[in-house]
Structure formats: structure tokens, C-alpha cells
Design a protein around this motif. Structure first.
Motif, PDB file in Angstrom:
ATOM      1  N   ASP A  48       0.866  -1.194   0.000  1.00  0.00           N
ATOM      2  CA  ASP A  48       0.000   0.000   0.000  1.00  0.00           C
ATOM      3  C   ASP A  48       0.904   1.245   0.000  1.00  0.00           C
ATOM      4  OD1 ASP A  48      -1.843   1.970   0.306  1.00  0.00           O
ATOM      5  OD2 ASP A  48      -2.768   1.178   2.143  1.00  0.00           O
ATOM      6  N   PHE A  49       1.492   1.485  -1.173  1.00  0.00           N
ATOM      7  CA  PHE A  49       2.474   2.573  -1.261  1.00  0.00           C
ATOM      8  C   PHE A  49       1.846   3.964  -1.143  1.00  0.00           C
ATOM      9  CE2 PHE A  49       4.579  -0.822  -3.929  1.00  0.00           C
ATOM     10  CZ  PHE A  49       5.410  -1.246  -2.896  1.00  0.00           C
ATOM     11  N   ASP A  50       0.578   4.055  -1.502  1.00  0.00           N
ATOM     12  CA  ASP A  50      -0.096   5.363  -1.380  1.00  0.00           C
ATOM     13  C   ASP A  50      -0.180   5.784   0.092  1.00  0.00           C
ATOM     14  OD1 ASP A  50      -1.665   7.572  -2.524  1.00  0.00           O
ATOM     15  OD2 ASP A  50      -3.320   6.668  -1.375  1.00  0.00           O
ATOM     16  N   SER A  51      -0.537   4.833   0.950  1.00  0.00           N
ATOM     17  CA  SER A  51      -0.611   5.136   2.389  1.00  0.00           C
ATOM     18  C   SER A  51       0.778   5.382   2.965  1.00  0.00           C
ATOM     19  CB  SER A  51      -1.295   3.986   3.138  1.00  0.00           C
ATOM     20  OG  SER A  51      -2.639   3.861   2.755  1.00  0.00           O
ATOM     21  N   ILE A  52       1.752   4.596   2.512  1.00  0.00           N
ATOM     22  CA  ILE A  52       3.129   4.790   3.004  1.00  0.00           C
ATOM     23  C   ILE A  52       3.619   6.191   2.665  1.00  0.00           C
ATOM     24  CG2 ILE A  52       5.548   4.087   2.685  1.00  0.00           C
ATOM     25  CD1 ILE A  52       4.548   1.227   2.342  1.00  0.00           C
ATOM     26  N   GLU A  53       3.300   6.656   1.472  1.00  0.00           N
ATOM     27  CA  GLU A  53       3.727   8.012   1.074  1.00  0.00           C
ATOM     28  C   GLU A  53       3.119   9.062   1.994  1.00  0.00           C
ATOM     29  OE1 GLU A  53       3.752  11.024  -2.791  1.00  0.00           O
ATOM     30  OE2 GLU A  53       2.686   9.106  -2.903  1.00  0.00           O
ATOM     31  N   LYS A  54       1.829   8.905   2.301  1.00  0.00           N
ATOM     32  CA  LYS A  54       1.168   9.874   3.179  1.00  0.00           C
ATOM     33  C   LYS A  54       1.784   9.844   4.579  1.00  0.00           C
ATOM     34  CE  LYS A  54      -3.232   9.513   0.688  1.00  0.00           C
ATOM     35  NZ  LYS A  54      -4.646   9.040   0.742  1.00  0.00           N
ATOM     36  N   TYR A  55       1.981   8.624   5.109  1.00  0.00           N
ATOM     37  CA  TYR A  55       2.566   8.488   6.445  1.00  0.00           C
ATOM     38  C   TYR A  55       3.978   9.073   6.487  1.00  0.00           C
ATOM     39  CZ  TYR A  55      -1.085   5.534   8.497  1.00  0.00           C
ATOM     40  OH  TYR A  55      -2.262   5.070   9.013  1.00  0.00           O
ATOM     41  N   THR A  56       4.734   8.810   5.432  1.00  0.00           N
ATOM     42  CA  THR A  56       6.118   9.293   5.365  1.00  0.00           C
ATOM     43  C   THR A  56       6.172  10.816   5.415  1.00  0.00           C
ATOM     44  OG1 THR A  56       6.809   7.373   4.075  1.00  0.00           O
ATOM     45  CG2 THR A  56       8.240   9.320   3.992  1.00  0.00           C
ATOM     46  N   LYS A  57       5.331  11.464   4.625  1.00  0.00           N
ATOM     47  CA  LYS A  57       5.336  12.929   4.579  1.00  0.00           C
ATOM     48  C   LYS A  57       4.888  13.530   5.907  1.00  0.00           C
ATOM     49  CE  LYS A  57       4.802  13.438  -0.417  1.00  0.00           C
ATOM     50  NZ  LYS A  57       3.971  13.954  -1.534  1.00  0.00           N
ATOM     51  N   ILE A  58       3.895  12.884   6.537  1.00  0.00           N
ATOM     52  CA  ILE A  58       3.423  13.391   7.830  1.00  0.00           C
ATOM     53  C   ILE A  58       4.509  13.225   8.900  1.00  0.00           C
ATOM     54  CG2 ILE A  58       1.777  13.011   9.717  1.00  0.00           C
ATOM     55  CD1 ILE A  58      -0.303  12.256   7.539  1.00  0.00           C
ATOM     56  N   LEU A  59       5.155  12.055   8.901  1.00  0.00           N
ATOM     57  CA  LEU A  59       6.223  11.815   9.883  1.00  0.00           C
ATOM     58  C   LEU A  59       7.378  12.801   9.703  1.00  0.00           C
ATOM     59  CD1 LEU A  59       6.341   7.910   9.898  1.00  0.00           C
ATOM     60  CD2 LEU A  59       5.733   9.380  11.835  1.00  0.00           C
ATOM     61  N   TYR A  60       7.739  13.048   8.449  1.00  0.00           N
ATOM     62  CA  TYR A  60       8.841  13.980   8.169  1.00  0.00           C
ATOM     63  C   TYR A  60       8.479  15.397   8.620  1.00  0.00           C
ATOM     64  CZ  TYR A  60      12.385  16.596   5.560  1.00  0.00           C
ATOM     65  OH  TYR A  60      13.399  17.435   5.204  1.00  0.00           O
ATOM     66  N   ALA A  61       7.217  15.771   8.376  1.00  0.00           N
ATOM     67  CA  ALA A  61       6.755  17.097   8.806  1.00  0.00           C
ATOM     68  C   ALA A  61       6.803  17.207  10.329  1.00  0.00           C
ATOM     69  CB  ALA A  61       5.337  17.354   8.297  1.00  0.00           C
ATOM     70  N   GLN A  62       6.386  16.134  11.020  1.00  0.00           N
ATOM     71  CA  GLN A  62       6.443  16.125  12.479  1.00  0.00           C
ATOM     72  C   GLN A  62       7.879  16.322  12.968  1.00  0.00           C
ATOM     73  OE1 GLN A  62       4.311  12.262  13.059  1.00  0.00           O
ATOM     74  NE2 GLN A  62       3.313  13.362  14.740  1.00  0.00           N
ATOM     75  N   ALA A  63       8.797  15.597  12.356  1.00  0.00           N
ATOM     76  CA  ALA A  63      10.201  15.651  12.766  1.00  0.00           C
ATOM     77  C   ALA A  63      10.780  17.058  12.557  1.00  0.00           C
ATOM     78  CB  ALA A  63      11.019  14.630  11.994  1.00  0.00           C
ATOM     79  N   ARG A  64      10.412  17.690  11.453  1.00  0.00           N
ATOM     80  CA  ARG A  64      10.915  19.047  11.172  1.00  0.00           C
ATOM     81  C   ARG A  64      10.356  20.051  12.178  1.00  0.00           C
ATOM     82  NH1 ARG A  64      13.659  20.265   6.635  1.00  0.00           N
ATOM     83  NH2 ARG A  64      12.962  22.439   6.751  1.00  0.00           N
ATOM     84  N   LEU A  65       9.098  19.905  12.513  1.00  0.00           N
ATOM     85  CA  LEU A  65       8.481  20.826  13.471  1.00  0.00           C
ATOM     86  C   LEU A  65       9.116  20.679  14.854  1.00  0.00           C
ATOM     87  CD1 LEU A  65       4.703  20.565  12.446  1.00  0.00           C
ATOM     88  CD2 LEU A  65       6.232  22.515  12.112  1.00  0.00           C
ATOM     89  N   ILE A  66       9.405  19.458  15.235  1.00  0.00           N
ATOM     90  CA  ILE A  66      10.051  19.218  16.528  1.00  0.00           C
ATOM     91  C   ILE A  66      11.404  19.921  16.580  1.00  0.00           C
ATOM     92  CG2 ILE A  66      11.153  17.448  17.980  1.00  0.00           C
ATOM     93  CD1 ILE A  66       8.893  15.536  17.083  1.00  0.00           C
TER      94      ILE A  66
END
Length: 626
Positions: A587-605
Motif C-alpha cells: 500500500d504505497f499510497d498510504s506509506i507516502e502519506k505516512y512518510t510525509k506526515i512523519l517527516y513534517a512532524q520531525a521538522r516541526l520538533i
């Protein structure tokens, strides 16, 4: 009257002395008063060895007279005076010093504190004068003589009717020019200002008459002429320490250095040696408004035997101690020394080393004896100490590292590096630190939480320069500095390391796919054990951290740097299992969404901005609505 030529041949040399050695024309008065002081010293010294002379030191004085109509300044002294031969030799030969000759010819006068020793100072009079007349009668002669010159064309000497011993110098001021106002030197307040600035501590009274107008009981005005002593005579730094109250030092500081608050610390010292000097130094209680601007000028006042040479001698202070105010008075520094020659003056270098050592010891004493006061100091000027280490590429770290303070994760108090190392656990090999805008934000970093949970202390670096300083220092007391956000930071056991290594190998293709979704914004993605409850964080690999990237890219330069960033996902968090399941299902579509959200979280932290915040908010809302 016969015209004579200068023995040192001339106009070129005289022009060089006036225009190059002296870059500030107002010092002519300092030079002539210093010469008068020397003449008084010589007479008093002579009276001590000549029983025929009945000289009382309290009768010796220097007088200044202004004549606006004639446009003249007259400086008089009742000192030793000069014979015809001395006038010709001392004033007719440029760069020959009568004071130096006097010391050479009088063995017991070697230690006399004579100010002028190079014979150049007298000629500064020509910076403001079109004609100079010197009338002098030696204590050893029945005749008086007048020496007169208009500059490099030569001079004349003839007899004069003066009866009293001493010297009278009459300056006929130049005419005003477009950018030169010589009339200012005919004002009482200008002369008073210059005396206060340069010659306030000449040991003999400098007197100028002033008019005083008073009204009697019938309201009629009467004008009287009174003598006014313009100089203080005894410097506060030469008084017995027991005689000077702390309030007097504070008043002196406020008056001389224009600070509305009393200094944080005052310290005075006397150094004897090849280059002897007295220093009176102050650490301000606050930074001046322009301290961190290009307009700020560092430096100490430099005196030679109580005579001001320079108002701000920058060579006496290293940049990292530029906050210090005060003065240095040395008997070994020549008065006839210019700003240019100071740059290569070994005496100044020797004094500067002594001053640097004294300031360092004083700061160490404050740190040891009054922690609250030192912390107040460090809040204002701590960056300068860090700056000293950084700009010297770590060469000055041994001198300054024990003066640094950093907030500790334990009790959120400021600690020294020495205190940190003393509190290290037996298993701890490095000095751990974390960077951020504030201590509160750093305290919330997931990387910090894990280190603290394992019982290790973390230093919180909140200043933009802090991590750069640690980089050039490399270590303290054999302990290397380690950023808790660095990829090399590893507190796992050997068993945990092996398990993590296997998990990362098993999910290598998942991480490669996630990296593609981020368009290679990170150098790699991997699982980690450095996070307790948090799902994700950013770490860096190499010398440039994420925080350093922010600082360097905020500078007004065209060069941009990029940290080697790694996105680490908590292997023990549910999100890691979710990603593994999605990858198995392809399910690469979901992985892409999760990846972008996780990366955004990490940058905000990490306090970093998002390139496309709209996309991220839409993705979050999309996942929440499922």
C-alpha cells in the motif's frame, strides 16, 4: 637678531612630526604642560642637592593665560628654565630631549618620573600656531633669552628682560580655515576640558584666572578675578587603597566612562617588572547599548605618569574581554608615542598580557566567591568569552573554557564544564548536549528525553554560537562533546545494537521507498532506540548539525549549507509496525502519506519550517477522517 636653522634639517622632518606622529591637534596642550611639569620636577630635584636653593614644592605651579584679542595662549612655569645654549640645543634640534639629557647627566636622577623623553612634543605647538615664542631664564643664569620660530624655516634667539627663573611659551594661533577653528582654543571651557582630559593628574597645580561676577546688597554687580586650579593632581589609582572608598571608585567610573549604573566589579593592581604599570579596571553591570555593534570601541585609557596618551587603547584588551573599562598608567611608556607606533610597541604587548591575566583571575574569583554576581555578568558578556574560543579556533580554550556556563538538564541551573564533568556517571564517556531556541523547547526534544531517562545530564545550548564553540573545543578534560541529535549517539547495549541492526536490514527496501517519497530530502531513514514514546526525530551525521544549518543559513551570505539529515523512526512505536504492514500489503499510497506526515512532524520538533504546510494539513485531515 640672527636667524638660525634647525640642526635636524628641517621642514620635511618637522612636517612629519606634526602631521604623522600627532594625529590629534588638541594634544599640543598636553605636550607643553608635560614639558612644564618636567621643568618643575628638575628644579625641585636640583633644590634637594643644592643648599643654595630654597624651593618649596607647594610654590611650584603652571599658569595658562588666554588673550582673545591677540589670539595667543601662554603657558608659564616657574621651573628650572633654560640657558641660551639649552634653548638652541633642546629646541633647535628636532627630536633632542632636554629631559633625557638631564637624566643622563645626573646619575641619581635616573628614577625621576620625567614625562617627555624624546624631545618631539614641543613641536606639536606648530599644529595650532603660526608662530611660537619661548621666553626662559635658567636658575643657573643671570640672563634670560627668547627663542622664536615660525616653523621649519628656522629660529632666532636673543636676550630678554625676564627676571624670574622659569619658562613662558606664547603660541600665536593660526588663522581659522574652512575646516579648522583655532578660536576654540581661546575659550576657557575648552582649555579646562583638555586639562581634565589629558593632564588632570599632573602633580603641580595648573592655574587659570577666571572672572567672577557677584551682586552686593544693593544689587550692584562687581567683577573679581580669581585663580582657578584646573587639575585634580592626585589620581585615584595612586592613592593608598585604604584611603579610597568603594563609592569613590564608583563615582570615578560613572564620571569617566559615562555609565549611569555602578560597575559590577572594581579591581586595581600594581605590577612591577621590566614594564611596570598600575591598572584600575571595571566590569560593567550591563552591556552598553552599542556593545554588539560595529560602532562599539573597545580599549582602556592609557596614561604615562598620570598624563593621558590615548582615550581608548584597543591593543590593551583582547576582543573577548572588550567589555572591561578602565585605565592603565605606566612610567615605562613614552608620552610621545602615537597610535601608529603603539601597534608595534613591546611595552604595550607586555602590559596587555598582564591585564589579560588579571581580568581572567578576577572573573575566576567572582565565579568562585559570588556565583549570583558571576551569572549576572555571564548573562551580559558570556557571548564574548565564547567568541574568544571560536575566533581563535580553540587556541584560547584553556584560558576561557572554565569561565563558560550552560544550563543543565538537572534542576535547570547554570553549570560550568568542570561541574558537569565532576557529576558524570561512571559509565558516561561524553559530554552530552542539545541545541534549541530555549531551554523549554530543548527539554521537549525526544532525543533529550531518552538520555535523561538513562540518568545522564544534558547541557542545553540556546545561543547561536554555542555548538560552533563546542566544535572547535572538541573536548573538555578528555571528554568529547556529543550532540544527542547526532547519528553517532548510541546508548544501546551490544544486544540491543545487534537487534536494531537486523531490523534496519530487514526493512531496507521500505526505507528506500520512503526516501523516494521525500525526494531524497533526507540522506537516509532508519529505525532507532533513541526515542522513548515519540514516533520520529531527525538526527544529523557529520560535523554540521540541523541547528548549525539553521544558524549558518540565516546569515546574510550567498552560501547555503545543508546538514546530512537522517530521519529516525522509533522501532518500539506502533507507527513502525504500521509501516511494515503497509509495505507487506504494498500500500504505497498510504506509506507516502505516512512518510510525509512523519517527516513534517520531525521538522516541526526541530523548529524547522515546512515547505508545503497545506499539503501536510490536508494529509492529516484525510487520515483523521478515515
Amino acid at each position: 637678531m640672527k636667524k638660525k636653522q634647525f640642526k635636524a634639517e628641517s621642514k620635511k622632518l618637522l612636517d612629519m612630526m606634526i602631521n604623522s606622529i600627532y594625529t590629534n591637534r588638541e594634544i599640543f596642550l598636553r605636550e607643553l604642560i608635560s614639558n612644564a611639569s618636567d621643568a618643575l620636577d628638575k628644579l625641585y630635584y636640583k633644590s634637594l642637592t643644592d643648599s643654595k636653593l630654597n624651593i618649596k614644592k607647594e610654590d611650584l605651579e603652571i599658569r595658562i593665560e588666554l588673550d582673545k584679542e591677540a589670539r595667543t595662549i601662554t603657558i608659564r612655569d616657574n621651573g628650572i628654565g633654560m640657558t641660551e645654549e639649552e634653548l638652541e640645543n633642546n629646541l633647535g634640534t628636532i627630536a633632542k630631549s632636554g629631559s633625557e639629557l638631564f637624566k643622563e647627566n645626573n646619575e641619581s636622577a635616573k628614577d625621576m618620573q620625567i614625562i617627555g623623553q624624546f624631545g618631539v612634543g614641543f613641536y606639536s605647538a606648530f599644529m595650532v600656531s603660526k608662530n611660537v615664542k619661548v621666553i626662559s631664564k635658567s636658575i643657573d643664569s643671570d640672563k634670560a633669552y627668547v627663542w622664536e620660530s615660525t616653523g621649519a624655516d628656522g629660529f632666532s634667539i636673543e636676550e630678554n628682560e625676564r627676571k624670574e627663573n622659569g619658562t613662558e611659551i606664547i603660541l600665536y594661533l593660526k588663522e581659522n580655515a574652512e575646516e579648522e577653528n583655532y578660536d576654540e582654543f581661546l575659550e576657557n571651557y575648552t582649555i579646562e576640558r583638555l586639562i581634565k582630559k589629558y593632564s588632570d593628574y599632573i602633580s603641580y597645580p595648573i592655574i587659570m584666572q577666571e572672572e567672577k561676577t557677584e551682586k552686593d546688597k544693593d544689587d550692584k554687580e562687581t567683577t573679581t578675578i580669581e585663580d582657578k586650579i584646573l587639575n585634580s593632581r592626585i589620581p585615584i589609582w595612586k592613592k593608598d587603597k585604604k584611603e579610597v572608598k568603594e563609592e569613590e571608585y564608583q563615582d570615578f567610573y560613572t564620571d569617566k566612562f559615562y555609565d549611569y549604573e555602578k560597575p559590577l566589579r572594581t579591581f586595581r593592581s600594581v605590577v612591577e617588572g621590566k614594564c611596570s604599570f598600575t591598572s584600575l579596571l571595571f566590569i560593567p553591570s550591563h552591556a552598553p547599548y552599542d556593545y554588539y555593534t560595529k560602532e562599539y570601541e573597545k580599549g582602556l585609557q592609557l596614561y604615562s605618569k598620570g598624563v593621558l596618551i590615548m582615550d581608548k587603547c584597543s591593543d590593551l584588551l583582547p576582543d573577548y574581554f572588550s567589555f572591561v573599562k578602565g585605565l592603565v598608567d605606566s612610567e615605562d611608556i613614552s608620552l610621545n608615542i602615537s597610535r601608529e607606533t603603539l601597534q608595534e610597541n613591546h611595552q604595550i604587548e607586555a602590559i596587555a598580557k598582564g591585564i589579560e591575566s588579571k581580568i581572567k583571575k578576577e572573573l575566576e574569583t567572582i565565579l568562585k566567591e559570588d556565583r549570583e554576581q558571576y551569572e549576572a555578568f555571564f548573562k551580559n558578556f558570556g557571548n564574548q568569552l565564547k567568541y574568544g574560543i571560536y575566533t581563535s579556533y580553540g587556541m584560547k580554550k584553556d584560558d576561557l573554557q572554565d569561565l563558560l556556563l550552560y544550563t543543565s538538564s538537572k534542576e535547570k541551573k547554570l553549570v560550568t564544564l568542570k561541574e558537569y564533568v565532576e557529576n558524570m556517571t561512571e559509565k558516561q564517556e561524553s559530554i552530552y548536549y542539545a541545541c534549541g531556541e530555549t531551554t523549554d523547547k530543548i527539554d521537549l526534544l525526544p532525543q533529550v528525553e531518552t538520555v535523561k531517562e538513562k540518568g545522564f545530564e544534558v547541557l542545553y545550548l540556546t545561543d547561536y554560537m554555542d555548538e560552533f564553540v563546542f566544535k572547535v573545543m572538541q573536548e573538555y578534560d578528555g571528554k568529547k562533546f556529543m550532540n544527542v541529535s547526532n547519528e553517532a549517539m548510541d546508548l544501546d547495549s551490544e544486544e540491543e545494537k545487534e537487534a536494531l541492526k537486523k531490523a534496519n536490514e530487514d526493512n531496507k527496501k521500505l526505507f528506500e521507498k520512503m526516501q523516494e517519497f521525500l525526494n531524497n530530502s533526507v540522506s537516509s531513514i532508519q529505525f532507532t532506540h533513541r526515542l522513548k514514546n515519540h514516533p520520529v526525530c531527525l538526527t544529523s551525521k557529520g560535523d554540521i548539525s540541523v541547528e548549525m544549518e539553521k544558524v549558518m543559513n540565516a546569515m546574510p551570505t550567498d552560501q547555503k549549507v545543508k546538514a546530512n539529515v537522517i530521519m529516525e523512526i522509533n522501532e518500539n512505536h506502533e507507527i513502525s509496525k504500521k509501516l511494515e504492514d503497509l509495505f507487506k500489503k504494498k500500500d504505497f499510497d498510504s506509506i507516502e502519506k505516512y512518510t510525509k506526515i512523519l517527516y513534517a512532524q520531525a521538522r516541526l520538533i526541530e523548529g524547522l519550517s515546512l515547505e508545503n504546510p497545506t499539503e501536510i494539513t490536508n494529509l492529516i485531515c484525510e487520515e483523521l477522517s478515515k
